[in-house]
Design a protein around this motif. Structure first.
Motif, PDB file in Angstrom:
ATOM      1  N   HIS A 201      -1.400   9.181  -4.285  1.00 12.39           N
ATOM      2  CA  HIS A 201      -2.407   8.210  -3.891  1.00 12.39           C
ATOM      3  C   HIS A 201      -1.983   6.941  -3.770  1.00 12.39           C
ATOM      4  N   ILE A 202      -1.024   6.616  -2.971  1.00  6.89           N
ATOM      5  CA  ILE A 202      -0.547   5.478  -2.455  1.00  6.89           C
ATOM      6  C   ILE A 202      -0.637   5.107  -0.981  1.00  6.89           C
ATOM      7  N   PHE A 203      -0.703   6.172  -0.423  1.00  4.78           N
ATOM      8  CA  PHE A 203      -0.442   6.223   1.343  1.00  4.78           C
ATOM      9  C   PHE A 203      -1.856   6.478   1.962  1.00  4.78           C
ATOM     10  N   TRP A 204      -2.454   7.231   1.344  1.00  2.33           N
ATOM     11  CA  TRP A 204      -3.657   8.032   1.938  1.00  2.33           C
ATOM     12  C   TRP A 204      -5.061   7.518   1.754  1.00  2.33           C
ATOM     13  N   ASN A 205      -5.908   7.631   2.593  1.00  2.08           N
ATOM     14  CA  ASN A 205      -7.421   7.410   2.143  1.00  2.08           C
ATOM     15  C   ASN A 205      -7.834   7.944   1.176  1.00  2.08           C
ATOM     16  N   LYS A 206      -8.976   7.405   0.421  1.00  2.00           N
ATOM     17  CA  LYS A 206      -9.736   8.128  -0.446  1.00  2.00           C
ATOM     18  C   LYS A 206     -10.048   9.449  -0.172  1.00  2.00           C
ATOM     19  N   HIS A 208      -9.102  11.808   1.872  1.00  2.00           N
ATOM     20  CA  HIS A 208      -8.083  12.704   1.764  1.00  2.00           C
ATOM     21  C   HIS A 208      -7.510  13.313   0.077  1.00  2.00           C
ATOM     22  N   THR A 209      -7.614  12.209  -0.736  1.00  2.00           N
ATOM     23  CA  THR A 209      -7.029  12.478  -2.169  1.00  2.00           C
ATOM     24  C   THR A 209      -8.489  13.147  -2.644  1.00  2.00           C
ATOM     25  N   TYR A 262       6.375   1.123   4.237  1.00  2.00           N
ATOM     26  CA  TYR A 262       5.406   0.667   5.252  1.00  2.00           C
ATOM     27  C   TYR A 262       5.640  -0.514   5.710  1.00  2.00           C
ATOM     28  N   PHE A 271      -3.785  -2.409   5.266  1.00  2.00           N
ATOM     29  CA  PHE A 271      -3.455  -1.221   4.156  1.00  2.00           C
ATOM     30  C   PHE A 271      -4.174  -1.119   2.767  1.00  2.00           C
ATOM     31  N   THR A 272      -4.437  -2.473   2.432  1.00  2.00           N
ATOM     32  CA  THR A 272      -5.388  -2.185   1.073  1.00  2.00           C
ATOM     33  C   THR A 272      -6.680  -1.970   1.489  1.00  2.00           C
ATOM     34  N   THR A 275      -5.829   2.243   1.760  1.00  2.00           N
ATOM     35  CA  THR A 275      -5.169   2.964   0.621  1.00  2.00           C
ATOM     36  C   THR A 275      -5.660   2.231  -0.648  1.00  2.00           C
TER      37      THR A 275
END
Length: 391
Positions: A201-206, A208-209, A262, A271-272, A275
């Motif tokens: 849960h640090i590189f993908w959008n919500k 996908h999670t 990144y 990015f913020t 992600t």
């Protein structure tokens, strides 16, 4: 709910000073981080495992054993144990030994690893990554649950009359998480065994999670381990905090812009937005983190990455202090306030697994298969009774 920190152990040049820490300094920094986590009331410290530069975390159990001797309550975990390139026999031995050293303060997270060149260094092929993860983990479970193992598979030599030593502490294997960013097969594996699923849960959008966690929850229920919302979910997260959002961004920006993973990509702002990375005040971190449960459901473990990209130890320790004193106490209260009574607050621990007794599903190699076989036997018995009554 459990809160903690995890480290990937990268040795990265500080872009603001041009100084690169030595490997010894980086290992010492990670140790200080763990000790600070216990001091400020966090629950978990987890270390990664890598066997290639720029990382130093090649021997997690060595490091965690050292930390265990210097702590009393801290739960020791991994943010990846490489189930693919490690021999399951050695994993079984090492983590059972760590259980004994730490008094049971151990769980671990299985992962495949995504660094292609590492696989042949250990005699493996990355194209077999999923199959290795499936076969090796099944063997690991067997080694921890059967006193004498006779086994044959595809990827290692057979075992004949083998006994793993030491046996798990109190006859109770550690709880296992399965970590994956994108592999649905790993979410399925976690669900099949009734284990935990950790989405970094640090590189993908919500979105996908949300999809990955939903799949795991649905399959957890399918295999009869409980309702979907009772499945054991853990999330990663990245934060950097200061007294104001502007100050946090000012300090963190050079580290973000030059980060090995990144850096030189999307802007800090982009990015913020895309992600879960949160750069701002403790209040902003609280608000953003509470929002995770809106799309993954009520979950049991939250780990934060705070010590990467060349950040100096002094600055990282300040981040851990803020997590422990300003952020986590609020998160604990708010997450528990919204949690339904039937949803577990914490994942299984050594104490809870021991208390469940030797007949609990955790002690079975394949609890899902055992449950299906028991159901089939029960149905057959009922059919026999019906046939006898009508004869």
């Amino acid at each position: 709910m459990q809160f903690g920190i995890f480290s990937v152990g990268d040795v990265t040049t500080d872009p603001t000073t041009g100084r690169t820490p030595s490997e010894a300094e980086r290992i010492s920094s990670m140790t200080q981080l763990a000790l600070k986590a216990e001091e400020v009331g966090l629950d978990v410290f987890a270390t990664g495992e890598h066997h290639n530069p720029p990382f130093v975390v090649s021997s997690p159990t060595t490091h965690l054993g050292y930390i265990a001797a210097k702590t009393e309550k801290l739960l020791l975990s991994t943010s990846t144990t490489l189930i693919t390139t490690n021999d399951p026999v050695k994993i079984a031995e090492d983590y059972a030994f760590l259980q004994h050293l730490s008094g049971g303060r151990v769980d671990l997270m299985m992962g495949r690893g995504n660094t292609g060149p590492v696989y042949p260094w250990f005699g493996k092929d990355i194209r077999d990554g999923i199959k290795l993860a499936v076969e090796n983990y099944h063997l690991l479970r067997t080694l921890w649950r059967e006193p004498v193992v006779n086994w044959q598979g595809q990827f290692r030599t057979p075992l004949q009359g083998y006994t793993s030593t030491p046996a798990p502490l109190d006859g109770t294997p550690p709880f296992v998480w399965h970590g994956s960013i994108r592999s649905t097969e790993i979410a399925e594996q976690a669900a099949y065994y009734g284990d935990g699923f950790f989405h970094n849960h640090i590189f993908w959008n919500k979105e996908h999670t949300e999809q990955m966690v939903r799949l795991y929850r649905q399959r957890f229920e399918h295999y009869g381990h409980g309702a979907a919302d009772q499945a054991y979910v853990g999330l990663g997260g990245q934060v950097f905090m200061a007294g104001s959002e502007a100050e946090a961004k000012r300090v963190f920006r050079p580290y973000f812009d030059n980060a090995p993973v990144y850096g030189h990509g999307p802007s800090l702002e982009d990015f913020t937005e895309m992600t879960p990375l949160t750069v701002g005040t403790p209040e902003q971190v609280i608000e953003r983190t509470l929002g995770f449960a809106d799309y993954v459901g009520d979950y049991q473990r939250q780990l934060f990455l705070v010590d990467h990209a060349g950040l100096p130890t002094s600055l990282v320790l300040e981040q851990v202090e803020m997590l422990g004193t300003e952020v986590v106490p609020v998160l604990r209260k708010e997450f528990e306030r919204r949690r339904p009574a039937h949803v577990p607050s914490d994942p299984p621990t050594h104490a809870s697994l021991v208390a469940a007794g030797a007949d609990a599903p955790h002690h079975l190699v394949e609890p899902a298969r055992a449950r299906l076989e028991a159901m089939a036997a029960e149905q057959a018995a009922r059919a026999g009774q019906t046939a006898g009554a009508t004869a």
